[in-house]
Design a protein around this motif. Sequence first.
Motif, short mmCIF file in Angstrom:
data_model
loop_
_atom_site.label_atom_id
_atom_site.label_comp_id
_atom_site.label_asym_id
_atom_site.label_seq_id
_atom_site.Cartn_x
_atom_site.Cartn_y
_atom_site.Cartn_z
N ILE A 39 10.01 -82.36 6.42
CA ILE A 39 9.51 -81.04 5.81
C ILE A 39 9.47 -81.17 4.53
CG2 ILE A 39 10.32 -78.87 5.77
CD1 ILE A 39 10.04 -79.24 8.76
N ASN A 40 8.35 -81.03 3.83
CA ASN A 40 8.28 -81.13 2.27
C ASN A 40 7.11 -80.39 2.04
OD1 ASN A 40 6.71 -82.79 3.59
ND2 ASN A 40 6.18 -84.08 1.85
N PRO A 41 7.44 -79.84 0.63
CA PRO A 41 6.43 -78.75 0.07
C PRO A 41 5.03 -79.32 -0.07
CG PRO A 41 7.89 -79.65 -1.59
CD PRO A 41 8.45 -80.22 -0.47
N PRO A 42 3.91 -78.87 0.26
CA PRO A 42 2.73 -79.23 0.38
C PRO A 42 2.21 -79.53 -1.23
CG PRO A 42 2.77 -77.26 1.59
CD PRO A 42 4.08 -77.34 1.09
N SER A 43 1.50 -80.62 -1.59
CA SER A 43 1.40 -80.80 -2.93
C SER A 43 -0.28 -80.86 -3.23
CB SER A 43 2.08 -82.27 -2.95
OG SER A 43 1.42 -83.13 -2.08
N ASN A 44 -0.73 -80.34 -2.35
CA ASN A 44 -2.29 -80.55 -2.72
C ASN A 44 -2.79 -79.15 -3.87
OD1 ASN A 44 -5.01 -81.38 -2.31
ND2 ASN A 44 -5.48 -79.40 -1.36
N ILE A 45 -3.44 -79.50 -4.75
CA ILE A 45 -3.73 -78.60 -5.64
C ILE A 45 -5.24 -78.50 -5.94
CG2 ILE A 45 -3.60 -77.49 -8.07
CD1 ILE A 45 -0.82 -78.81 -8.23
N GLU A 46 -6.01 -77.29 -5.46
CA GLU A 46 -7.23 -77.73 -5.16
C GLU A 46 -7.59 -76.21 -5.18
OE1 GLU A 46 -8.43 -80.07 -1.84
OE2 GLU A 46 -10.58 -79.32 -2.24
N ARG A 47 -8.60 -75.75 -6.21
CA ARG A 47 -9.26 -74.37 -6.29
C ARG A 47 -10.49 -74.41 -5.46
NH1 ARG A 47 -6.58 -75.36 -10.88
NH2 ARG A 47 -4.93 -73.96 -11.25
N ASN A 119 3.68 -76.45 7.71
CA ASN A 119 4.04 -75.24 7.37
C ASN A 119 3.78 -75.00 5.76
OD1 ASN A 119 5.37 -73.17 6.35
ND2 ASN A 119 7.52 -73.28 7.53
N THR A 120 2.56 -74.00 5.73
CA THR A 120 2.03 -73.80 4.33
C THR A 120 1.63 -72.42 4.10
OG1 THR A 120 0.42 -74.52 2.57
CG2 THR A 120 -0.28 -74.50 4.99
N MET A 121 1.74 -71.91 2.80
CA MET A 121 1.00 -70.69 2.37
C MET A 121 -0.34 -71.10 2.19
SD MET A 121 3.76 -68.90 -0.10
CE MET A 121 2.82 -67.57 -0.28
N ILE A 122 -1.28 -69.76 2.41
CA ILE A 122 -2.56 -70.00 2.12
C ILE A 122 -2.98 -68.98 0.89
CG2 ILE A 122 -5.24 -69.74 3.39
CD1 ILE A 122 -3.46 -70.39 6.19
N VAL A 127 -7.30 -73.96 -1.90
CA VAL A 127 -7.38 -74.77 -0.52
C VAL A 127 -5.86 -75.37 -0.07
CG1 VAL A 127 -8.35 -76.69 0.96
CG2 VAL A 127 -9.88 -75.26 -0.92
N SER A 128 -5.48 -75.06 0.94
CA SER A 128 -4.07 -75.48 1.35
C SER A 128 -4.26 -76.56 2.38
CB SER A 128 -3.19 -74.46 2.15
OG SER A 128 -2.90 -73.30 1.24
N GLN A 129 -3.68 -77.80 1.94
CA GLN A 129 -3.86 -79.07 2.91
C GLN A 129 -2.83 -79.51 3.39
OE1 GLN A 129 -7.13 -81.94 1.82
NE2 GLN A 129 -5.34 -83.31 1.13
N VAL A 130 -2.63 -80.10 4.59
CA VAL A 130 -1.41 -80.61 4.96
C VAL A 130 -2.09 -81.94 5.91
CG1 VAL A 130 0.44 -80.12 6.76
CG2 VAL A 130 -0.22 -78.17 5.28
N HIS A 131 -1.23 -82.96 5.90
CA HIS A 131 -1.37 -84.19 6.59
C HIS A 131 -0.25 -84.14 7.51
CE1 HIS A 131 -4.03 -85.32 3.55
NE2 HIS A 131 -3.10 -85.25 2.60
N THR A 132 -0.46 -84.38 8.79
CA THR A 132 0.49 -84.82 9.85
C THR A 132 0.07 -85.69 10.98
OG1 THR A 132 2.43 -83.46 11.01
CG2 THR A 132 0.15 -82.81 11.24
N LEU B 54 8.71 -85.59 -10.02
CA LEU B 54 9.01 -85.23 -11.36
C LEU B 54 7.68 -84.06 -11.83
CD1 LEU B 54 10.65 -88.28 -12.91
CD2 LEU B 54 11.79 -86.11 -12.51
N GLY B 55 6.68 -84.44 -11.10
CA GLY B 55 5.58 -83.65 -11.56
C GLY B 55 4.78 -84.38 -12.66
N ILE B 56 4.86 -85.47 -12.82
CA ILE B 56 4.27 -86.31 -13.86
C ILE B 56 2.84 -86.50 -13.26
CG2 ILE B 56 4.08 -88.46 -15.09
CD1 ILE B 56 7.05 -88.59 -15.19
N THR B 57 2.79 -87.05 -12.02
CA THR B 57 1.48 -87.19 -11.52
C THR B 57 1.11 -86.12 -10.39
OG1 THR B 57 2.52 -88.78 -9.98
CG2 THR B 57 1.16 -89.80 -11.71
N PRO B 58 0.07 -85.83 -10.25
CA PRO B 58 -0.35 -84.59 -9.26
C PRO B 58 0.17 -85.10 -7.85
CG PRO B 58 -2.34 -85.56 -10.14
CD PRO B 58 -1.13 -86.12 -10.75
N GLY B 59 0.23 -84.23 -7.02
CA GLY B 59 0.38 -84.36 -5.49
C GLY B 59 -0.78 -85.14 -5.02
N SER B 60 -1.04 -84.87 -3.67
CA SER B 60 -2.41 -85.48 -3.01
C SER B 60 -3.74 -85.16 -4.02
CB SER B 60 -2.58 -85.19 -1.76
OG SER B 60 -1.67 -84.02 -1.56
#
Lengths: 180, 271
Positions: A39-47, A119-122, A127-132, B54-60
């Motif tokens: 379980i980890n926070p989704p890290s995709n940032i995409e507008r 598990n992610t917010m939308i 765009v919320s993206q999850v790999h699994t 650390l937030g230095i590089t973006p996630g995916s």
Amino acid sequence: MPISEEIIVRSELRWAAISVGVVSVIMIALIYAGLVHHINPPSNIERIDPKTLHLGGEFTEANLGTRVSGDGQVTSRIVATQFTFQPRCVVLPANRRVTLRFATPDVIHGILVSGTNVNTMIVPGYVSQVHTVFTRTGDLLMPCHEYCGLGHSEMSATVRVVPPDEFKPDAEGRVACDAR
Amino acid sequence: MNDPDRLEQPWRLWASVAILSVFAFSVLFGFVLMPVMQGRAAGIDAFEAICRALGITPGSPAARQPTTNAKAQPATRVAWSADLLNSLTKATAAGESLAGSCAGCHGRDGRAVEVKLYPDLAGQSAAAIYKQLHDFKTGSRPSALMTPMVQALTEEQMVAVSAHFAAFPVRPIPAAQLPAAGAAIEGLVARGDSGRGMPACNACHGDQSGGPTEAPRLSRQSREYLAAQLRAFKTGERRNDIYSRMRSVAAPLTESEIDGLALFYASTRTY
């Protein structure tokens, strides 16, 4: 009768130990979930523009659902809207890396797929993206878990995880629930 | 031990040590151990995992998605902007002069001349009227009558005529009351049906429900018109609802439920 200072200190220590214990149990549960259940926070940032989501591009109605691209990547695109998911059922293969991509045209929604680490917010505008990798087959419930309005309680979808040999994309690489 | 200032002194040193060690453990665990261990499962090397934590590089990083030629049609082409929604709140003289050509069917004051065929526009949400006009024009909601009528209208004219009709009061309830729709239908309206995954009708169509912008008022439309629209959504003949909001709700409705819901809304002022 005045209470002796020694008794007060002992009582304080006892309660301090209980507090530290409670916090420790919660932290251990978090670490366990992070390491064992992935379980980890989704890290995709995409507008993406929520106003024109339906007008063209990736999240148009006809482009939603599961699709296998030429390089074998399985991607499922789902729109969360008041108060339904489109599509309401997606097919995905077990034991294979899959990507779920979500967007919404209206308000904040959220999803989880029961019994998995998805598990992610939308959030409108992103765009919320999850790999699994799904390990269990069967119909998994995917409810909206972020209050989105009066119809929130009826908003849910199904993730149908099938054995890899039953996962048969059509000529366009698409797989849909009712086609099976 | 009698000096009140002395009481805390023996605690200070090891309390500080405890807090600092919790802090050091959190940093080590959160920024180093956890990312490295989680990253290994996802095929991310240790250095990259620490930088991401650390937030230095973006996630995916946003991966380029395959271009699609999927057609957006026939769902609606309307895109709600703040300016558009603002302009829909103002009734103008332009709207009044345009409304003359609508009056033949929808009435001068927005009360349809033949309610079984044409909807009332009086008191309807301006956003709802605008969206339908737009959809008639673009062909998202094809109609032999309306599509040719609205072809000549500009964006501004559609806004003006929508705001004009929205400003009229809703038709009053007739003296001869319609029969009550029954508890089962009222349950669908107020609570929906979780067994079939159907949200309550008034989750979107209630007054100030906070649902989609384009959700119309349903009260005091005729039974015949409401039932015909629900059936058109059910069969997929009408499909200008974004992301099948109405089609997905209408599909599981039975024929008698459609008639019951149409009766309910025809005889209520509430929604």
